[in-house]
Scaffold this motif. Sequence first.
Motif, mmCIF file in Angstrom:
data_model
loop_
_atom_site.group_PDB
_atom_site.id
_atom_site.type_symbol
_atom_site.label_atom_id
_atom_site.label_comp_id
_atom_site.label_asym_id
_atom_site.label_seq_id
_atom_site.Cartn_x
_atom_site.Cartn_y
_atom_site.Cartn_z
ATOM 1 N N ALA A 90 0.782 -1.081 -0.068
ATOM 2 C CA ALA A 90 0.013 0.013 -0.120
ATOM 3 C C ALA A 90 0.814 1.250 0.030
ATOM 4 O O ALA A 90 0.524 2.299 -0.272
ATOM 5 N N ALA A 91 2.091 1.299 0.471
ATOM 6 C CA ALA A 91 3.135 2.417 0.474
ATOM 7 C C ALA A 91 3.024 3.057 -0.996
ATOM 8 O O ALA A 91 3.232 2.174 -2.029
ATOM 9 N N PRO A 92 3.191 4.299 -1.193
ATOM 10 C CA PRO A 92 3.316 4.949 -2.468
ATOM 11 C C PRO A 92 4.608 4.434 -3.158
ATOM 12 O O PRO A 92 4.635 4.020 -4.223
ATOM 13 N N SER A 93 5.740 4.301 -2.501
ATOM 14 C CA SER A 93 6.935 3.986 -3.283
ATOM 15 C C SER A 93 7.086 2.244 -3.289
ATOM 16 O O SER A 93 7.669 1.943 -4.470
ATOM 17 N N GLY A 94 6.256 1.422 -2.734
ATOM 18 C CA GLY A 94 6.419 0.184 -2.702
ATOM 19 C C GLY A 94 7.570 -0.275 -2.185
ATOM 20 O O GLY A 94 7.732 -1.698 -2.429
ATOM 21 N N VAL A 95 8.487 0.165 -1.864
ATOM 22 C CA VAL A 95 9.874 -0.263 -1.422
ATOM 23 C C VAL A 95 10.071 -0.125 0.202
ATOM 24 O O VAL A 95 10.004 1.254 0.655
ATOM 25 N N SER A 96 10.361 -0.986 0.927
ATOM 26 C CA SER A 96 10.574 -0.509 2.485
ATOM 27 C C SER A 96 11.847 -1.414 2.792
ATOM 28 O O SER A 96 12.026 -2.582 2.335
ATOM 29 N N VAL A 97 12.614 -1.111 3.735
ATOM 30 C CA VAL A 97 13.739 -1.876 4.355
ATOM 31 C C VAL A 97 12.990 -3.143 4.707
ATOM 32 O O VAL A 97 13.658 -4.357 4.718
ATOM 33 N N LEU A 98 11.844 -3.102 5.488
ATOM 34 C CA LEU A 98 11.288 -4.526 5.878
ATOM 35 C C LEU A 98 10.937 -5.374 4.873
ATOM 36 O O LEU A 98 10.860 -6.554 5.297
ATOM 37 N N SER A 99 10.897 -4.918 3.663
ATOM 38 C CA SER A 99 10.410 -5.758 2.186
ATOM 39 C C SER A 99 11.845 -6.512 1.925
ATOM 40 O O SER A 99 11.388 -7.281 1.091
ATOM 41 N N LEU A 100 12.886 -6.014 2.436
ATOM 42 C CA LEU A 100 14.209 -6.619 1.844
ATOM 43 C C LEU A 100 14.553 -7.952 2.414
ATOM 44 O O LEU A 100 14.412 -8.048 3.869
ATOM 45 N N PRO A 101 14.826 -8.955 1.704
ATOM 46 C CA PRO A 101 15.284 -10.238 2.213
ATOM 47 C C PRO A 101 16.671 -10.178 3.202
ATOM 48 O O PRO A 101 17.598 -9.210 2.727
ATOM 49 N N SER A 102 16.717 -11.018 4.244
ATOM 50 C CA SER A 102 17.910 -10.824 4.937
ATOM 51 C C SER A 102 18.947 -11.808 4.334
ATOM 52 O O SER A 102 18.699 -12.586 3.389
ATOM 53 N N LEU A 137 14.888 -14.667 3.396
ATOM 54 C CA LEU A 137 13.785 -14.145 3.793
ATOM 55 C C LEU A 137 13.476 -12.833 4.531
ATOM 56 O O LEU A 137 14.426 -12.555 5.358
ATOM 57 N N ALA A 138 12.736 -11.957 4.083
ATOM 58 C CA ALA A 138 12.327 -10.714 4.922
ATOM 59 C C ALA A 138 11.863 -11.036 6.434
ATOM 60 O O ALA A 138 11.373 -12.037 6.604
ATOM 61 N N GLN A 139 11.906 -10.343 7.338
ATOM 62 C CA GLN A 139 11.691 -10.311 8.424
ATOM 63 C C GLN A 139 9.971 -10.585 8.624
ATOM 64 O O GLN A 139 9.552 -11.534 9.460
ATOM 65 N N TRP A 140 9.386 -9.954 7.914
ATOM 66 C CA TRP A 140 7.903 -9.989 7.668
ATOM 67 C C TRP A 140 7.313 -11.403 7.245
ATOM 68 O O TRP A 140 6.485 -11.824 7.843
ATOM 69 N N GLU A 141 8.235 -12.007 6.263
ATOM 70 C CA GLU A 141 7.871 -13.406 5.813
ATOM 71 C C GLU A 141 8.070 -14.397 7.064
ATOM 72 O O GLU A 141 7.422 -15.254 7.131
ATOM 73 N N VAL A 142 9.061 -14.197 7.821
ATOM 74 C CA VAL A 142 9.420 -15.009 9.161
ATOM 75 C C VAL A 142 8.353 -14.761 9.947
ATOM 76 O O VAL A 142 7.878 -15.907 10.544
ATOM 77 N N ASP A 143 7.829 -13.612 10.203
ATOM 78 C CA ASP A 143 6.886 -13.463 11.394
ATOM 79 C C ASP A 143 5.391 -13.953 10.769
ATOM 80 O O ASP A 143 4.696 -14.944 11.524
ATOM 81 N N VAL A 144 5.198 -13.948 9.385
ATOM 82 C CA VAL A 144 4.089 -14.576 8.950
ATOM 83 C C VAL A 144 3.944 -16.218 9.106
ATOM 84 O O VAL A 144 3.161 -16.635 9.730
#
Length: 135
Positions: free
Chosen positions: A62-74, A79-86
Amino acid sequence: NVCEGATPADDAASTKGQSRRASAEGGAREIPPEAMTEIMRTVASQVRKLFGLSAAPPAVAAAPSGVSVLSLPSPISALAQWEVDVMTRRQAGLAHDKAAESLIALAEVVQALPNILVMESIRAHVLVALEAIYA
């Protein structure tokens, strides 16, 4: 493979034959780095789908830029942190449901057999577990 009187078509056929022999004999073919990058993107995408992960976390999508540090894989786990959380939350939910099913089944067995002897310590552990699940 240059022979007198050979045509370019003969040379191409000879090269194909050598390639087929190399493949049949277990010879390795080199994949260019650009193609390997695309192949690995596809593999990573399929693994994420297998794990039931979406392409991006809802907040990032939903973010305008579509890029966030949280979405970058480790760099360590890929895997990104949000993917591990899910995945962790999903597994915790499944474990919770299985624990509840097991305790309910145990309670039904104890109720169905009124003459069964249940040690007080086991009864106390089951009650604590039920309280934790339904709290």
